[in-house]
Design a protein around this motif. Sequence first.
Motif, PDB file in Angstrom:
ATOM      1  N   GLY A 331       4.789  45.376  -4.495  1.00 57.23           N
ATOM      2  CA  GLY A 331       4.700  45.010  -3.285  1.00 57.23           C
ATOM      3  C   GLY A 331       3.101  45.039  -3.128  1.00 57.23           C
ATOM      4  N   ILE A 332       2.294  46.196  -3.528  1.00 53.11           N
ATOM      5  CA  ILE A 332       0.873  46.019  -3.618  1.00 53.11           C
ATOM      6  C   ILE A 332       0.136  45.056  -4.451  1.00 53.11           C
ATOM      7  N   ARG A 333       0.900  44.619  -5.565  1.00 49.18           N
ATOM      8  CA  ARG A 333       0.366  43.437  -6.630  1.00 49.18           C
ATOM      9  C   ARG A 333       0.262  42.201  -5.705  1.00 49.18           C
ATOM     10  N   THR A 334       1.726  42.086  -5.290  1.00 49.77           N
ATOM     11  CA  THR A 334       1.865  40.792  -4.233  1.00 49.77           C
ATOM     12  C   THR A 334       0.630  40.675  -3.116  1.00 49.77           C
ATOM     13  N   ALA A 335       0.636  41.633  -2.598  1.00 52.30           N
ATOM     14  CA  ALA A 335      -0.435  41.802  -1.289  1.00 52.30           C
ATOM     15  C   ALA A 335      -1.908  41.480  -1.873  1.00 52.30           C
ATOM     16  N   MET A 336      -2.104  41.960  -3.118  1.00 56.14           N
ATOM     17  CA  MET A 336      -3.529  42.027  -3.496  1.00 56.14           C
ATOM     18  C   MET A 336      -3.834  40.131  -3.935  1.00 56.14           C
ATOM     19  N   GLN A 337      -2.555  39.556  -4.192  1.00 51.66           N
ATOM     20  CA  GLN A 337      -3.020  38.066  -4.246  1.00 51.66           C
ATOM     21  C   GLN A 337      -3.442  37.423  -2.940  1.00 51.66           C
ATOM     22  N   LYS A 338      -3.041  38.024  -1.776  1.00 49.52           N
ATOM     23  CA  LYS A 338      -3.730  37.687  -0.413  1.00 49.52           C
ATOM     24  C   LYS A 338      -4.979  38.250  -0.089  1.00 49.52           C
ATOM     25  N   PHE A 339      -4.917  39.612  -0.267  1.00 46.79           N
ATOM     26  CA  PHE A 339      -6.141  40.264   0.345  1.00 46.79           C
ATOM     27  C   PHE A 339      -7.060  40.955  -0.507  1.00 46.79           C
ATOM     28  N   GLU A 348      -1.400  45.831   5.057  1.00 45.02           N
ATOM     29  CA  GLU A 348      -1.467  44.902   4.033  1.00 45.02           C
ATOM     30  C   GLU A 348      -0.266  44.931   3.054  1.00 45.02           C
ATOM     31  N   VAL A 349       0.000  46.188   2.794  1.00 45.75           N
ATOM     32  CA  VAL A 349       1.022  46.291   1.645  1.00 45.75           C
ATOM     33  C   VAL A 349       2.505  45.898   2.373  1.00 45.75           C
ATOM     34  N   ARG A 350       2.538  46.034   3.851  1.00 44.91           N
ATOM     35  CA  ARG A 350       3.877  45.646   4.294  1.00 44.91           C
ATOM     36  C   ARG A 350       3.923  44.100   4.077  1.00 44.91           C
ATOM     37  N   TRP A 351       2.806  43.371   4.168  1.00 40.53           N
ATOM     38  CA  TRP A 351       2.755  42.001   3.992  1.00 40.53           C
ATOM     39  C   TRP A 351       3.302  41.390   2.486  1.00 40.53           C
ATOM     40  N   GLY A 352       2.727  42.512   1.727  1.00 39.26           N
ATOM     41  CA  GLY A 352       3.111  42.257   0.343  1.00 39.26           C
ATOM     42  C   GLY A 352       4.530  42.568   0.051  1.00 39.26           C
ATOM     43  N   LEU A 353       5.239  43.384   0.657  1.00 33.88           N
ATOM     44  CA  LEU A 353       6.777  43.764   0.480  1.00 33.88           C
ATOM     45  C   LEU A 353       7.318  42.705   1.095  1.00 33.88           C
ATOM     46  N   GLU A 354       7.103  42.084   2.280  1.00 31.95           N
ATOM     47  CA  GLU A 354       7.712  40.874   3.043  1.00 31.95           C
ATOM     48  C   GLU A 354       7.595  39.604   1.942  1.00 31.95           C
ATOM     49  N   HIS A 355       6.766  39.797   1.082  1.00 31.45           N
ATOM     50  CA  HIS A 355       6.972  38.309   0.140  1.00 31.45           C
ATOM     51  C   HIS A 355       7.088  38.612  -1.263  1.00 31.45           C
ATOM     52  N   LEU A 356       7.879  39.723  -1.279  1.00 33.12           N
ATOM     53  CA  LEU A 356       8.030  40.166  -2.911  1.00 33.12           C
ATOM     54  C   LEU A 356       9.271  39.529  -3.466  1.00 33.12           C
ATOM     55  N   THR A 357       9.143  38.953  -4.397  1.00 27.61           N
ATOM     56  CA  THR A 357      10.143  38.170  -5.162  1.00 27.61           C
ATOM     57  C   THR A 357      10.182  38.833  -6.513  1.00 27.61           C
ATOM     58  N   LEU A 358      11.370  39.105  -7.179  1.00 22.78           N
ATOM     59  CA  LEU A 358      11.267  39.748  -8.353  1.00 22.78           C
ATOM     60  C   LEU A 358      12.566  38.711  -9.096  1.00 22.78           C
ATOM     61  N   THR A 359      12.013  37.898  -9.858  1.00 25.34           N
ATOM     62  CA  THR A 359      13.012  36.836 -10.464  1.00 25.34           C
ATOM     63  C   THR A 359      13.283  37.586 -11.754  1.00 25.34           C
TER      64      THR A 359
END
Length: 438
Positions: A331-339, A348-359
Motif C-alpha cells: 500500500g505504501i509502495r502504491t501510494a509512492m507512485q502518486k505522491f 496518502e497511505v489510505r489512497w495507496g491501499l485503495e488502489h492496491l492490486t496484488l496479481t
Amino acid sequence: MKFVQGGLAVLCLLVSAAGATAQTAEQFVPVSIYRTGPYAAGGVGIYGAYADYLEMLNQRDGGINGVKLVYQECETAYQPDRMIECYERQKGMGPTGAAAFTPSGTSGVYALIDRMTADKIPSVTVGYGRTDSSDGRIFPYIFPAVANYWSENTATIRWIAEQEGGFEALKGKKIANVVMDFAAGRETEPVLAAQAEKYGFEVTTFPIAPPGLDQRAVWLQVRQARPDWVLFRGWGAATAAGLKEAQRAGIARDKIIGWWWSGSEEDVIPAGDAAKGFITGSFHAVGGSHPIYEDIRAHVYAKGKGHVSEERIGSTYFVRGILHAVVVTEGIRTAMQKFGDRPLTGEEVRWGLEHLTLTTERLRELGLEGLMAEIAITCEDHEGGGRAIMQQWDGAKWKVISDWIEPDAEIVRPLIEKSAAAYATEKGITPRDCATEG
C-alpha cells in the motif's frame, strides 16, 4: 533495544546515531502485538512476522524506494484499552505519523474506528475486524483486507454444500455454531442467519465464555442437538479444549469446521489425537519453500534480528503476519507512485491501499506465489478478494483439501452495505462518492 515506558514493554528499532542524519527518509510503522495473555501464540507469530518482513525490506532493499521503515512494538495483551493506549502513543511517531495501524484484534477495531477515522490513519486487519467496514464509502480508513469473516462463512457453507451434494441438499440439515462469546466470535451470526434462510438449514448457536478452557457443558449440549455439521469459532487454548471435549462427546472431527483463527499449529498440537481430522477455513496456504521465507532467513534471522522463533517460519501465524506486512508495505509502495518516494502520511497511505492490486505476477515477484489469492482493493471494496481454502489437520501438519473457494457475494455484499448504511445513519456519515475520487 528493549525498554519500559509507561508500564508497557516496548521494542524499538532505531536508526543508529552514526547513520542518522536530518536528511534520512523514514516511514514509521507501528507494530501492536500481544506477547502476553491467553492468545499470545497468535500475537507473537503474527506481529513478530510482521516486524520480520519490515526488517527484511530494510536489510535487503534499504526500505521502500529509499525510505527506511522505522517500527516499534507496543504490547496490547489483546485488551481493547491497551490497544487504544498503544494507538494513542504511536500515531504521531515519525516525521509523518503512523503509516497504518494494525489494531491486533477485532475488539480493537471496534474501539478505534472513530479515532483512526478522525486522525486519517488507515487500519489494516487481514482476515479479521469489523466486516461491514469492507464498504469503504462509509469506512474510508478501515481495511479488513484479503478476506473478511462473512466471506469466510459463505465459503465454508459452499464447501459443506459440495460435500452434501449441492446447496439443495442443505435443506433440513442442522448446523451447530460454537462461538467464543466476544466480538470476533459473534461476527458471523448475521450472514449465517441469511444463509440458513436461503438454503433451509437450521442453526443453533452455542456460546463459549472466554478464555474457553472449560467447555464440557457446551459440547454435551452440541451432542444432544445432533448436528450434521459443527462450525467452531474457538481460539488459542480454547481450540484444543474444545476439540478434546468434542472427542469425549463422540463428535467426529471431520464434521467440525473451524474458522481460520482455530487453524494454526498452536491450536491443534496441544489437542493431540483429538485434533486429527479437524477442518478449518483459511485465507492462505502454509508451509512450502516459498522464496519469501529464504529472504527472511538470510536477511533477518542470519543477522540475529528475528522477532519470532525461527522454526515458526512458514507456520500459520507467521504467514498471516507476512500478509499483514505485504498489504501495508505494498500500500505504501502504491501510494509512492502518486505522491513520490518519501515518507507518507496516513491519508496518502489510505489512497495507496485503495488502489492496491496484488496479481499473481506481483505475488511471484514478492516470493508469495501460492500462499495467497490475488486481491484488488478499491474505494468501495476494502476487502478486495474474499477467497478461502479448506485445510485439514492430519495429526502432523495442515493439508489443503480444496481449491480457492469464491465467497457468495450475492449474500455478503448486500449485508455489508445494509449494515454499513445503518452505521452511517447512526453516526451521521455521508457516504463518499467513489466515482469522484481519483
